[in-house]
Design an enzyme around this catalytic site. Structure first.
Site, mmCIF file in Angstrom:
data_model
loop_
_atom_site.group_PDB
_atom_site.id
_atom_site.type_symbol
_atom_site.label_atom_id
_atom_site.label_comp_id
_atom_site.label_asym_id
_atom_site.label_seq_id
_atom_site.Cartn_x
_atom_site.Cartn_y
_atom_site.Cartn_z
ATOM 1 C CB SER A 1 -8.374 0.985 5.450
ATOM 2 O OG SER A 1 -9.016 2.236 5.527
ATOM 3 C CB SER B 1 -7.416 3.908 2.625
ATOM 4 O OG SER B 1 -6.802 3.224 3.719
ATOM 5 C CE LYS C 1 -3.780 1.984 2.781
ATOM 6 N NZ LYS C 1 -4.581 1.794 4.017
#
Length: 522
Positions: free
Chosen positions: A226, A202, A127
């Site tokens: 997330s 996210s 990420k």
């Protein structure tokens, strides 16, 4: 306890207004052509990480072959998805060649190599909010476009130390605070099952690239869902660990106030068998706090199910296909294991958003409040004025997304009432789960929504966020596909430090429901 008459009126009005604006948005939005990724045809991409590492150690396949297969797949699917925003392909191939040389020169035997480097040669994705040496870490902030990390985040470093090879970094929502991965630096990321739908946030870029076969394991973070929402929307596995087990340092934005108690770094992957080894590696010395080596007899666990949040006025009704999928899980558990799954209700769940919001606003133990969101948006630069940014956004001139601007306009404060509700829910949940209880709960009220539609259902993330507030470990598990060809799923919740229980249930659900499905063949 059901809803009051006033709450029912508020619920009806909120859902009616949301539905109206959502329908209006659909009418005025340009038509997007639905698409999905091509099927996976390379067999190397269909092997779990732990098995892939074994094949590489045994010289059944070279690490260079494996990495090259993943690079080819990323180049095939990423133009459609926009999931990986910066790659390190040349470096990854060079590191793969080093792995092959290491194996040739190894004198201690395969077993010693497996003990020392359990993920040797396995490709993984990261990420973009995590520090990965030589890679950007902007979390979608235009002002950070030129930033390059000079070191690795601790969790990333542990995976690399175990022999895994990073392929690149993946897209997020701006500052990791929205359930759609879209920003003005990298653009929007698509769902591999249907490109007109969101991949979640996210950690959405991670969910998208993993589900498409462009990576086999990845690393995400979760402060309100997330990890779990992208895993749900993309039909893969993900685990929100018990807080404090995996180090959260080396990521943006940093937690402040008491947010560290809500934030969990964790593994994301296509195959359930990779969850536990990844968790053990990423936890480092804290792995000893968990019972990861203990055998779990599912027949001796106590199972519970909750069908929804009790009818919050602010959340959507749970999709009937998700209700049915959870019911099928219960049927299989009872038929296969001989257990009785008890249906429960927790009245405080209807305040899930308010409880999460209150916990996010709490000061730390020294009384220092969380850093204001507008300061995170400014990133040490000029002051950000949310109202001015909203005006600029209307004319297409703001560098910030509307969810971030909206969050900056809000002024959340801790509420004594919702703190009491949280304490009551914590007490009840801890008492029910204990050290041998597992709870099934919907991952989200809706199947993967169309792009931008979460703007009209902003509180639906509370189905995941409540477990951040409670500090409980949760494993997100896929349960096949809907009539529309979209992933179904369920959250499996355990008591504190009982991560091994939810991971064991994930293995069972993968075997029973088939786990990840190639989006190209649906």
């Amino acid at each position: 306890m059901g809803l009051t008459a006033g709450e029912r009126i508020v619920q009806w009005l909120f859902r009616a207004v949301s539905s109206f604006f959502c329908a209006l948005f659909v009418l005025v939005s340009p038509r997007r052509k639905a698409g999905k990724v091509a099927p996976v045809t390379e067999s190397l991409l269909l092997i779990p990480a732990v098995q892939l590492a074994e094949k590489i150690r045994r010289k059944q396949v070279s690490c260079v072959e494996v990495v090259q297969a993943y690079l080819d797949r990323i180049q095939q699917v990423n133009p459609l998805l926009n999931a990986m925003v910066k790659d390190r392909f040349s470096a990854a191939l060079a590191e793969a060649a080093q792995v092959d040389r290491l194996i040739e020169e190894e004198t201690g035997g395969e077993e010693a190599l497996a003990d020392r480097l359990p993920l040797l040669g396995v490709p993984f994705s990261v990420k973009e909010s995590f520090f990965l040496q030589g890679m950007p870490c902007s979390t979608g902030l235009v002002s950070r476009a030129g930033f390059v990390a000079s070191k690795d985040a601790p969790a990333v470093a542990l995976l690399k130390r175990a022999g895994a090879i990073p392929l690149g970094v993946t897209n997020t929502s701006e500052l990791c605070m929205w359930l759609e991965s879209s920003n003005h630096l990298y653009g929007i990321t698509n769902n591999p099952y249907d490109t007109t739908r969101i991949c979640g946030g996210s950690s959405g870029g991670e969910g998208s690239i993993l589900a498409s076969g462009g990576s086999v394991i990845g690393i995400g973070s979760d402060i309100g869902g997330s990890i779990r929402m992208p895993c749900f929307f993309n039909g893969i596995f993900g685990h929100k660990a018990t807080p404090g087990i995996i180090c959260n340092e080396g990521q943006l934005p940093p937690s402040s106030g008491l947010q560290e108690d809500l934030l969990s770094t964790g593994p994301m992957c296509r195959y359930a068998e990779d969850l536990l080894p990844m968790l053990k590696i990423m936890a480092g010395t804290n792995a000893d706090k968990l019972l990861l080596s203990s055998e779990v007899d599912l027949k001796k666990l106590r199972f519970f199910t909750v069908v929804d949040d009790g009818g919050s006025p602010w959340t959507s009704p749970v999709d009937k296909q998700l209700v049915e999928a959870q019911r099928k899980v219960i049927q299989h558990l009872e038929a296969d294991l001989g257990v009785k799954v008890k249906e429960m209700s927790f009245p405080q769940l209807k305040y899930s958003y308010q409880i999460w919001d209150t916990c996010m606003a709490l000061p730390d133990k020294d009384g220092k409040p969380p850093q204001p969101f507008v300061e995170l948006m400014a990133d040490g630069g000029s002051t950000v004025w949310p109202v001015w940014e909203l005006i600029k956004w209307i004319f297409g001139k703001s560098n910030h997304t509307i969810p971030s601007i909206g969050l900056a306009l809000m002024n959340s404060k801790p509420s004594p009432f919702y703190l009491k509700e949280k304490e009551a829910l914590q007490h009840d949940m801890d008492k029910v789960l204990g050290t041998d209880g597992v709870l099934l709960y919907p991952s989200h009220p809706l199947l993967a929504p169309k792009h931008h539609h979460p703007l009209f259902t902003i509180y639906n993330f509370s189905y995941t966020g409540i477990f951040n507030a409670l500090g409980l470990p949760v494993t997100q598990c896929p349960l096949g596909l809907s009539e529309e060809g979209l992933p179904l799923g369920v959250q499996v919740v355990g008591g504190k430090l009982q991560d091994h229980l939810t991971l064991a249930v994930a293995l069972y659900l993968e075997k029973t429901f088939g786990g990840w499905r190639d989006p190209g063949t649906t």
